[in-house]
Enzyme design. Structure first.
Site, PDB file in Angstrom:
ATOM      1  N   GLN A 243      34.934 -22.230   0.835  1.00 14.86           N
ATOM      2  CA  GLN A 243      35.218 -20.824   1.120  1.00 14.86           C
ATOM      3  C   GLN A 243      35.366 -20.518   2.606  1.00 14.86           C
ATOM      4  O   GLN A 243      35.865 -19.454   2.966  1.00 14.86           O
ATOM      5  CB  GLN A 243      34.120 -19.939   0.513  1.00 14.86           C
ATOM      6  CG  GLN A 243      34.112 -19.914  -1.004  1.00 14.86           C
ATOM      7  CD  GLN A 243      33.413 -21.106  -1.628  1.00 14.86           C
ATOM      8  OE1 GLN A 243      32.901 -21.996  -0.929  1.00 14.86           O
ATOM      9  NE2 GLN A 243      33.366 -21.129  -2.947  1.00 14.86           N
TER      10      GLN A 243
ATOM     11  N   HIS B 291      30.802 -30.880 -17.519  1.00 22.12           N
ATOM     12  CA  HIS B 291      30.837 -29.502 -17.990  1.00 22.12           C
ATOM     13  C   HIS B 291      31.729 -29.354 -19.214  1.00 22.12           C
ATOM     14  O   HIS B 291      32.864 -29.825 -19.219  1.00 22.12           O
ATOM     15  CB  HIS B 291      31.349 -28.569 -16.890  1.00 22.12           C
ATOM     16  CG  HIS B 291      30.711 -28.808 -15.565  1.00 22.12           C
ATOM     17  ND1 HIS B 291      31.405 -28.723 -14.378  1.00 22.12           N
ATOM     18  CD2 HIS B 291      29.451 -29.151 -15.230  1.00 22.12           C
ATOM     19  CE1 HIS B 291      30.594 -28.988 -13.370  1.00 22.12           C
ATOM     20  NE2 HIS B 291      29.403 -29.259 -13.863  1.00 22.12           N
TER      21      HIS B 291
ATOM     22  N   TYR C 200      29.870 -18.656 -15.046  1.00 21.50           N
ATOM     23  CA  TYR C 200      30.618 -19.474 -14.097  1.00 21.50           C
ATOM     24  C   TYR C 200      31.066 -20.773 -14.763  1.00 21.50           C
ATOM     25  O   TYR C 200      30.323 -21.403 -15.503  1.00 21.50           O
ATOM     26  CB  TYR C 200      29.744 -19.794 -12.894  1.00 21.50           C
ATOM     27  CG  TYR C 200      30.444 -20.583 -11.826  1.00 21.50           C
ATOM     28  CD1 TYR C 200      31.385 -19.973 -11.005  1.00 21.50           C
ATOM     29  CD2 TYR C 200      30.183 -21.931 -11.646  1.00 21.50           C
ATOM     30  CE1 TYR C 200      32.036 -20.687 -10.024  1.00 21.50           C
ATOM     31  CE2 TYR C 200      30.835 -22.659 -10.664  1.00 21.50           C
ATOM     32  CZ  TYR C 200      31.755 -22.036  -9.851  1.00 21.50           C
ATOM     33  OH  TYR C 200      32.404 -22.751  -8.888  1.00 21.50           O
TER      34      TYR C 200
ATOM     35  N   HIS D 289      24.089 -19.118 -12.608  1.00 21.47           N
ATOM     36  CA  HIS D 289      24.834 -18.819 -11.385  1.00 21.47           C
ATOM     37  C   HIS D 289      24.299 -17.589 -10.668  1.00 21.47           C
ATOM     38  O   HIS D 289      25.051 -16.729 -10.198  1.00 21.47           O
ATOM     39  CB  HIS D 289      26.336 -18.700 -11.632  1.00 21.47           C
ATOM     40  CG  HIS D 289      27.132 -19.375 -10.552  1.00 21.47           C
ATOM     41  ND1 HIS D 289      27.778 -18.680  -9.553  1.00 21.47           N
ATOM     42  CD2 HIS D 289      27.359 -20.675 -10.302  1.00 21.47           C
ATOM     43  CE1 HIS D 289      28.355 -19.529  -8.734  1.00 21.47           C
ATOM     44  NE2 HIS D 289      28.121 -20.753  -9.165  1.00 21.47           N
TER      45      HIS D 289
ATOM     46  N   GLU E 261      19.855 -23.780 -14.554  1.00 24.73           N
ATOM     47  CA  GLU E 261      20.306 -23.864 -13.161  1.00 24.73           C
ATOM     48  C   GLU E 261      20.459 -22.493 -12.526  1.00 24.73           C
ATOM     49  O   GLU E 261      20.999 -21.565 -13.143  1.00 24.73           O
ATOM     50  CB  GLU E 261      21.642 -24.609 -13.129  1.00 24.73           C
ATOM     51  CG  GLU E 261      22.247 -24.791 -11.753  1.00 24.73           C
ATOM     52  CD  GLU E 261      23.568 -25.516 -11.815  1.00 24.73           C
ATOM     53  OE1 GLU E 261      24.344 -25.365 -10.842  1.00 24.73           O
ATOM     54  OE2 GLU E 261      23.850 -26.215 -12.807  1.00 24.73           O
TER      55      GLU E 261
ATOM     56  N   HIS F  39      24.483 -31.422  -6.331  1.00 25.86           N
ATOM     57  CA  HIS F  39      25.686 -30.622  -6.557  1.00 25.86           C
ATOM     58  C   HIS F  39      26.916 -31.476  -6.286  1.00 25.86           C
ATOM     59  O   HIS F  39      27.008 -32.134  -5.258  1.00 25.86           O
ATOM     60  CB  HIS F  39      25.623 -29.436  -5.583  1.00 25.86           C
ATOM     61  CG  HIS F  39      26.700 -28.433  -5.743  1.00 25.86           C
ATOM     62  ND1 HIS F  39      27.583 -28.119  -4.735  1.00 25.86           N
ATOM     63  CD2 HIS F  39      27.026 -27.627  -6.771  1.00 25.86           C
ATOM     64  CE1 HIS F  39      28.402 -27.168  -5.126  1.00 25.86           C
ATOM     65  NE2 HIS F  39      28.089 -26.846  -6.362  1.00 25.86           N
TER      66      HIS F  39
ATOM     67  N   ASP G  55      34.545 -29.006  -5.461  1.00 26.18           N
ATOM     68  CA  ASP G  55      34.528 -28.723  -4.026  1.00 26.18           C
ATOM     69  C   ASP G  55      33.604 -29.667  -3.257  1.00 26.18           C
ATOM     70  O   ASP G  55      33.105 -29.329  -2.192  1.00 26.18           O
ATOM     71  CB  ASP G  55      34.181 -27.259  -3.746  1.00 26.18           C
ATOM     72  CG  ASP G  55      32.858 -26.829  -4.369  1.00 26.18           C
ATOM     73  OD1 ASP G  55      32.218 -27.658  -5.027  1.00 26.18           O
ATOM     74  OD2 ASP G  55      32.473 -25.656  -4.195  1.00 26.18           O
TER      75      ASP G  55
END
Length: 419
Positions: free
Chosen positions: A56, A140, A176, A225, A249, A325, A329
């Protein structure tokens, strides 16, 4: 009075191996901007790569690398990783945060890559070697409805995965990783926006259906999220208890992390938290103060491999496990750094994974892959991952594509919700 030599010269000849350039490479083969740092040396052909991806704010990271971090490292011996990274960390005076730490991480990981190449060893062997044969990963399964989510879960189980995070679409982009209806701006309320009470009532049904259809032989996870209050997080955790989740999470926003110990004490399922942590000290507090069962570091956001391996050691001493993580990204270089710690640490719990597209494999030769639910670090020197700069240039990033999505996560009355 004798002058103490600088760390870059102490015990080293004036001539010899030196860092000659540090530069960022930004590419987006899947649309998400990835930042990789390349550290070049005075030895022809010897260079290292590190992950500095903060999607971002990728342009800010790239500028920090080029204008601030790189010049501090040029001229130094690349083996002095601890001193170089500490110098960079302290040099800004106001330190930490994802921009500065991602820039530092790119440098740090690149220096470890060089260290492995100089030794002729993969980085995990520099960390003490393997303590397990492979790294089991989770992936996922998401979809618009329960049936679609579970269809995807069954496809993944057939590929060898035993650990799967389920995400079902909710109104208002409330889940999410799955499609949602989106929200409106404040001047246009949307009844289908993100409603936490509706979410709390409906989410357990996904896992009831999952256990009925998938059985108990698969490990299931779920990502809130960061959209609940501490009390709501406990309510959800208790509602999910019958379904035996491996972890819940990010139940609350990072601004409320001081409440995690009380939530963990009341929650009957393990808590996995930490991907938004932007400093080593904050991550250490999560581990030390009893706020988490699994620490979900974004390795680049805390400064690279050097601090991550120390945090893994602290986690082992405190009975906390790792669940790093690693979605789209995190660059393949960052994945390699995760794997080096995973394979060499007794604190390992779970490792997130991502199925990269073909373009990513073209940009990053040696990109780690999943084989029947496991990943394995490369046995080549360093990370075993390279970057093809010609291919990378084919996929320039698009500004504001992945930060403005936060503006559409809104409640029915139009109020902005944490992404």
């Amino acid at each position: 009075m004798a002058v103490c030599p600088s760390p870059s010269r102490r015990g080293r000849p004036a001539a010899g191996l030196r860092i000659t350039a540090v530069r960022p490479i930004v590419t987006a083969p899947e649309g998400l901007p990835l930042v990789v740092v390349k550290v070049e040396t005075s030895e022809p052909g010897l260079y290292g790569l590190g992950c500095a991806t903060f999607t971002q704010r990728y342009a800010a990271v790239a500028a920090a690398v080029a204008e601030h971090v790189g010049p501090l490292a040029v001229g130094r011996h690349p083996a002095d990783i601890e001193d170089i990274t500490r110098t960079v960390h302290y040099s800004s005076y106001w330190r930490n945060g994802p921009v500065l730490n991602n820039a530092l991480s790119g440098l740090d990981q690149a220096l470890w890559d060089i260290a492995g190449k100089r030794a002729g060893l993969p980085v995990h062997e520099l960390l003490g070697g393997r303590v397990r044969g492979g790294v089991e990963v989770y992936t996922h399964a998401s979809g618009a409805g329960t049936a679609e989510v579970l269809d995807e879960a069954e496809r993944l189980i057939a590929l060898g995965y035993r650990c799967i995070r389920l995400q079902r679409a909710e109104p208002g982009l409330g889940s999410y990783g799955a499609p949602g209806t989106g929200g409106h701006y404040p001047d246009s309320p949307n009844p289908d926006g993100w409603d936490p009470e509706r979410y709390l009532r409906g989410t357990p049904s996904l896992f009831a259906a999952a256990r009925e259809r998938l059985g108990t032989g698969v490990n299931l996870m779920y990502d809130v999220h960061s959209r609940l209050t501490p009390k709501q997080a406990v309510v959800l955790a208790r509602a999910l208890e019958p379904f035996g989740l491996s972890f819940l999470e990010d139940p609350i926003p990072s601004e409320l992390y001081d409440r995690l110990p009380e939530i963990r004490a009341a929650a009957p399922v393990p808590l996995a938290v930490g991907e938004q942590v932007g400093s080593v000290a904050e991550a250490a507090r999560l581990i030390r103060d009893g706020g988490v069962d699994l620490i979900r570091l974004h390795t680049s956001a805390v400064g690279g491999l050097t601090p991550t391996r120390k945090l893994a050691a602290l986690a082992e001493l405190c009975g906390v496990r790792t669940a790093f993580h690693s979605p789209a990204d995190v660059s393949p270089v960052g994945v390699a750094a995760n794997l080096a710690v995973d394979i060499s640490s007794h604190a390992f719990g779970y490792q997130e994974s991502h199925e990269y597209n073909e373009a990513t494999y073209d940009v990053f030769p040696g990109c780690p892959d999943v084989v029947k639910g496991y990943m394995y670090p490369s046995e080549r020197p360093g990370w075993g991952v390279d970057v093809d700069e010609v291919e990378a240039a084919k996929y320039p990033p698009t500004k504001f594509l992945f930060d403005r999505w936060a503006a559409v996560v809104r409640r029915p009355d139009g109020a902005l919700e944490a992404p």
